[in-house]
Design a protein around this motif. Sequence first.
Motif, PDB file in Angstrom:
ATOM      1  N   SER A  65       0.850  -1.199   0.000  1.00  0.00           N
ATOM      2  CA  SER A  65       0.000   0.000   0.000  1.00  0.00           C
ATOM      3  C   SER A  65       0.877   1.238   0.000  1.00  0.00           C
ATOM      4  O   SER A  65       1.721   1.405   0.891  1.00  0.00           O
ATOM      5  CB  SER A  65      -0.912   0.013   1.233  1.00  0.00           C
ATOM      6  N   PHE A  66       0.686   2.097  -0.978  1.00  0.00           N
ATOM      7  CA  PHE A  66       1.374   3.381  -1.014  1.00  0.00           C
ATOM      8  C   PHE A  66       0.457   4.430  -0.401  1.00  0.00           C
ATOM      9  O   PHE A  66      -0.712   4.542  -0.790  1.00  0.00           O
ATOM     10  CB  PHE A  66       1.707   3.784  -2.455  1.00  0.00           C
ATOM     11  N   VAL A  67       0.976   5.184   0.544  1.00  0.00           N
ATOM     12  CA  VAL A  67       0.210   6.260   1.180  1.00  0.00           C
ATOM     13  C   VAL A  67       0.874   7.580   0.816  1.00  0.00           C
ATOM     14  O   VAL A  67       2.041   7.813   1.158  1.00  0.00           O
ATOM     15  CB  VAL A  67       0.158   6.077   2.710  1.00  0.00           C
ATOM     16  N   ILE A  68       0.122   8.433   0.131  1.00  0.00           N
ATOM     17  CA  ILE A  68       0.702   9.671  -0.394  1.00  0.00           C
ATOM     18  C   ILE A  68      -0.166  10.866  -0.005  1.00  0.00           C
ATOM     19  O   ILE A  68      -1.196  11.133  -0.654  1.00  0.00           O
ATOM     20  CB  ILE A  68       0.847   9.599  -1.930  1.00  0.00           C
ATOM     21  N   PRO A  69       0.205  11.608   1.048  1.00  0.00           N
ATOM     22  CA  PRO A  69      -0.508  12.850   1.368  1.00  0.00           C
ATOM     23  C   PRO A  69      -0.202  13.904   0.301  1.00  0.00           C
ATOM     24  O   PRO A  69       0.928  14.002  -0.186  1.00  0.00           O
ATOM     25  CB  PRO A  69       0.083  13.264   2.723  1.00  0.00           C
ATOM     26  N   ALA A  70      -1.214  14.684  -0.072  1.00  0.00           N
ATOM     27  CA  ALA A  70      -1.018  15.698  -1.114  1.00  0.00           C
ATOM     28  C   ALA A  70      -1.749  16.982  -0.733  1.00  0.00           C
ATOM     29  O   ALA A  70      -2.897  16.937  -0.270  1.00  0.00           O
ATOM     30  CB  ALA A  70      -1.538  15.187  -2.460  1.00  0.00           C
ATOM     31  N   TYR A  71      -1.071  18.082  -0.936  1.00  0.00           N
ATOM     32  CA  TYR A  71      -1.685  19.395  -0.702  1.00  0.00           C
ATOM     33  C   TYR A  71      -1.250  20.324  -1.833  1.00  0.00           C
ATOM     34  O   TYR A  71      -0.090  20.716  -1.915  1.00  0.00           O
ATOM     35  CB  TYR A  71      -1.261  19.955   0.661  1.00  0.00           C
TER      36      TYR A  71
END
Length: 318
Positions: A9-15
């Motif tokens: 699982s790749f977890v990528i926060p983005a803003y």
Amino acid sequence: MSEKKRKVSFVIPAYNEEESLEELYSLIKSNVELCRKENLLSDYEVIFVDDGSTDHTQNVIRKMSDKDGHVRYIFFRKNFGKSIALQTAFKNVTGDIVITMDADLQDDPCELINFLKKIDEGYDLVSGWKVNRLDSAEKRLPSKLFNQVTAKMSGINLHDFDCGYKAYQREVTDSVDVYGQLHRYIPVLAFRKGFRIAEIPVHHNKRKHGKSKYGMERYMQGLLDFFTVSFLTKYHDRPMYFFGKAGLLSLFVGGSICLFLTVIWCMGNSIGTRPLLQLGILLIILGIQLFSVGFIGNMLLDVTFKNNYSEAHVKEKK
């Protein structure tokens, strides 16, 4: 050779990263295929966490999800910060291995194969080390100081605690609670729970689009969280060691002051109007209160431990 039956699982926060996301996902897919050929994984998912973006980040993520079932997303109505984004995603991952990385293309997906191989050596958490960090001096120098202080405080021999590029066994992400700015201290929290930690050097790219979302306020927040982690690391399971020591010190100083004033009073001097008397009494009261807080904390901890033990014992019997 058959594929290893595990999911990543790749977890990528983005803003506000609309310009980077499609390129990042394309790089992830190509490196996933390389890992499949090396028998390192069988399936994958990419969870994008939009942290209240004000650009078209959500639209880009939706389009990718509509085209590819491997893409999942979590959307926040406002900006809650990286820690909340990670914690929310951690509760929703379905993979056996969790990879966290930034959305700005500075973390290179080609390192995926190295992370998985290191995990296979028996480690629970593998942290990236940006050896040649391509950021401004304004970011590099405080980060270097932060890493040195954290390493000394925690006893963990890592060069780059602040690197968001990490690989976790699922058990780690299920066990740690991340809030405030504690994402920088995940290795410390994991180490406290007994997980094995390693570090690998990773390639760091220069930012291609947009600008950094972190300002000077992050350093003050990091300092406050440093004290939080310091307390959690040393006294989480023994509150009496913290409050008891402070309480005994306060009692000793207050008692010494009052003893000194008692000797003066026995010699015929008036002490009723001396501010020192009030200080001595105040320190004695404070010491008793601190000692009581530590005692209550230990009692609550004991009750929690017994309840957890009882639940585990019941499950084991079943």
